[in-house]
Design an enzyme around this catalytic site. Structure first.
Site, PDB file in Angstrom:
ATOM      1  N   LYS A  42      41.436  44.301  42.600  1.00  0.00           N
ATOM      2  CA  LYS A  42      42.027  44.685  41.300  1.00  0.00           C
ATOM      3  C   LYS A  42      43.191  45.657  41.461  1.00  0.00           C
ATOM      4  O   LYS A  42      43.346  46.305  42.485  1.00  0.00           O
ATOM      5  CB  LYS A  42      40.928  45.237  40.399  1.00  0.00           C
ATOM      6  CG  LYS A  42      40.017  44.091  39.930  1.00  0.00           C
ATOM      7  CD  LYS A  42      39.185  44.414  38.735  1.00  0.00           C
ATOM      8  CE  LYS A  42      38.437  43.155  38.309  1.00  0.00           C
ATOM      9  NZ  LYS A  42      37.323  43.438  37.420  1.00  0.00           N
TER      10      LYS A  42
ATOM     11  N   ARG B  91      30.685  41.965  42.453  1.00  0.00           N
ATOM     12  CA  ARG B  91      31.379  40.677  42.287  1.00  0.00           C
ATOM     13  C   ARG B  91      32.622  40.724  43.171  1.00  0.00           C
ATOM     14  O   ARG B  91      33.525  41.531  42.922  1.00  0.00           O
ATOM     15  CB  ARG B  91      31.735  40.508  40.803  1.00  0.00           C
ATOM     16  CG  ARG B  91      32.409  39.198  40.468  1.00  0.00           C
ATOM     17  CD  ARG B  91      32.710  39.139  38.968  1.00  0.00           C
ATOM     18  NE  ARG B  91      33.342  37.872  38.621  1.00  0.00           N
ATOM     19  CZ  ARG B  91      34.639  37.638  38.733  1.00  0.00           C
ATOM     20  NH1 ARG B  91      35.458  38.569  39.142  1.00  0.00           N
ATOM     21  NH2 ARG B  91      35.120  36.443  38.403  1.00  0.00           N
TER      22      ARG B  91
HETATM   23  C1  9MG Z   1      35.203  37.538  35.320  1.00  0.00           C
HETATM   24  N1  9MG Z   1      35.389  38.887  35.780  1.00  0.00           N
HETATM   25  C2  9MG Z   1      36.545  39.428  36.261  1.00  0.00           C
HETATM   26  N2  9MG Z   1      36.340  40.712  36.583  1.00  0.00           N
HETATM   27  C3  9MG Z   1      35.058  40.995  36.303  1.00  0.00           C
HETATM   28  C4  9MG Z   1      34.257  42.138  36.404  1.00  0.00           C
HETATM   29  O1  9MG Z   1      34.754  43.291  36.827  1.00  0.00           O
HETATM   30  N3  9MG Z   1      32.970  42.058  36.035  1.00  0.00           N
HETATM   31  C5  9MG Z   1      32.446  40.899  35.556  1.00  0.00           C
HETATM   32  N4  9MG Z   1      31.160  40.897  35.195  1.00  0.00           N
HETATM   33  N5  9MG Z   1      33.158  39.780  35.434  1.00  0.00           N
HETATM   34  C6  9MG Z   1      34.440  39.832  35.805  1.00  0.00           C
END
Ligand code: 9MG
Length: 258
Positions: A203, A237
């Site tokens: 990110k 994730r």
């Molecule tokens: C789909 N998506 C993109 N970034 C995310 C994040 O930080 N958390 C979750 N649960 N989904 C995400």
């Protein structure tokens, strides 16, 4: 949780059929690298991304979810759309990951009628507008309050507590400082009593800290995942499953000796 994006631009430009095949192959690879959940999404939620029609989104994700479920993997559907949730649940998705916290009409009921787990995420604004001018008086308190309310709404709709996890939504309507404050204060969200999921992989906050572009954020993503786990997250994730898995194996050997 390994990330699988099924968008025409996320794999080769051989069209949708090719994208589906490549997404399935990518899922197998992520499992081999150590993922236990595969998060399949057909709509980009990056800042400024254009919304995708739910019918088109379902066309992208359904064959991928179905194939990976058939292979015995635990599959999460990453969507904001009720229609897509229902379609993915029908072919065996075990979890709904909704960046919109199940606020769409019918989303809570769709999940309550299934046995799937849910991830309720915080987002200020929409993916189109969220990074224009994010504002909080106290980001940790406000995100905590939002997640508390969404968890209550989910339980009220009939989703049992043990099927809910919460996510502060790094990068979703947050400045660099907001994201760093949230990561610093992540453990205070544990007071709500639900497992936490954290997504920081590649990110822009990591780009802001390191000065690196998206493809050059593996090390910083691993560091961020490790910090999130140390602060109490139960699921991370990630794009780079193998690298994250190695880091977490070291953490686990130190913190949880056999
Ligand atoms: C789909 N998506 C993109 N970034 C995310 C994040 O930080 N958390 C979750 N649960 N989904 C995400």
């Amino acid at each position: 949780m390994g990330i699988i994006n099924v968008t025409p631009d996320s794999f080769s430009d051989g069209g949708m059929h090719m994208a589906v095949d490549q997404a399935i192959a990518h899922g197998r690879k992520l499992i081999a690298e150590g993922a236990t959940i595969l998060d399949v999404g057909g709509e980009s939620t990056r800042p400024g991304a254009q919304p995708v029609d739910p019918q088109e989104e379902l066309k992208r994700v359904e064959p991928v979810v179905a194939a990976l479920v058939q292979e015995g993997f635990l599959v999460s559907i990453d969507t904001r759309h009720t229609e897509v949730m229902r379609g993915a649940l029908k072919v065996g998705a075990a979890m709904v990951n909704d960046v919109n916290g199940l606020r769409a009409e019918g989303a809570l009921n769709a999940c309550a009628e299934s046995n799937a787990g849910v991830c309720l995420m915080h987002m200020q604004g929409t993916p189109q507008t969220m990074q224009l001018n994010p504002q909080y008086t106290h980001v940790v308190t406000e995100v905590t309050q939002f997640l508390k309310e969404r968890a209550e709404a989910a339980e009220h709709a009939g989703i049992p507590r043990n099927r809910i996890c919460l996510d502060p939504g790094f990068g979703f309507g947050k400045t660099v400082e907001h994201n760093l404050d949230l990561l610093r204060g992540l453990s205070s969200l544990l007071e709500l009593g639900y497992p936490l999921l954290a997504g920081l992989s590649r990110k822009s906050v990591l780009g802001a800290v390191t000065g690196k572009g998206t493809e050059d954020r593996v090390y910083s993503s691993v560091a961020a995942a490790l910090i999130a786990i140390q602060k109490g997250a139960r699921i991370v994730r990630v794009h780079d499953v193998a690298a994250t898995q190695h880091a977490l194996a070291v953490w686990s050997a130190v913190e949880k000796p056999l």
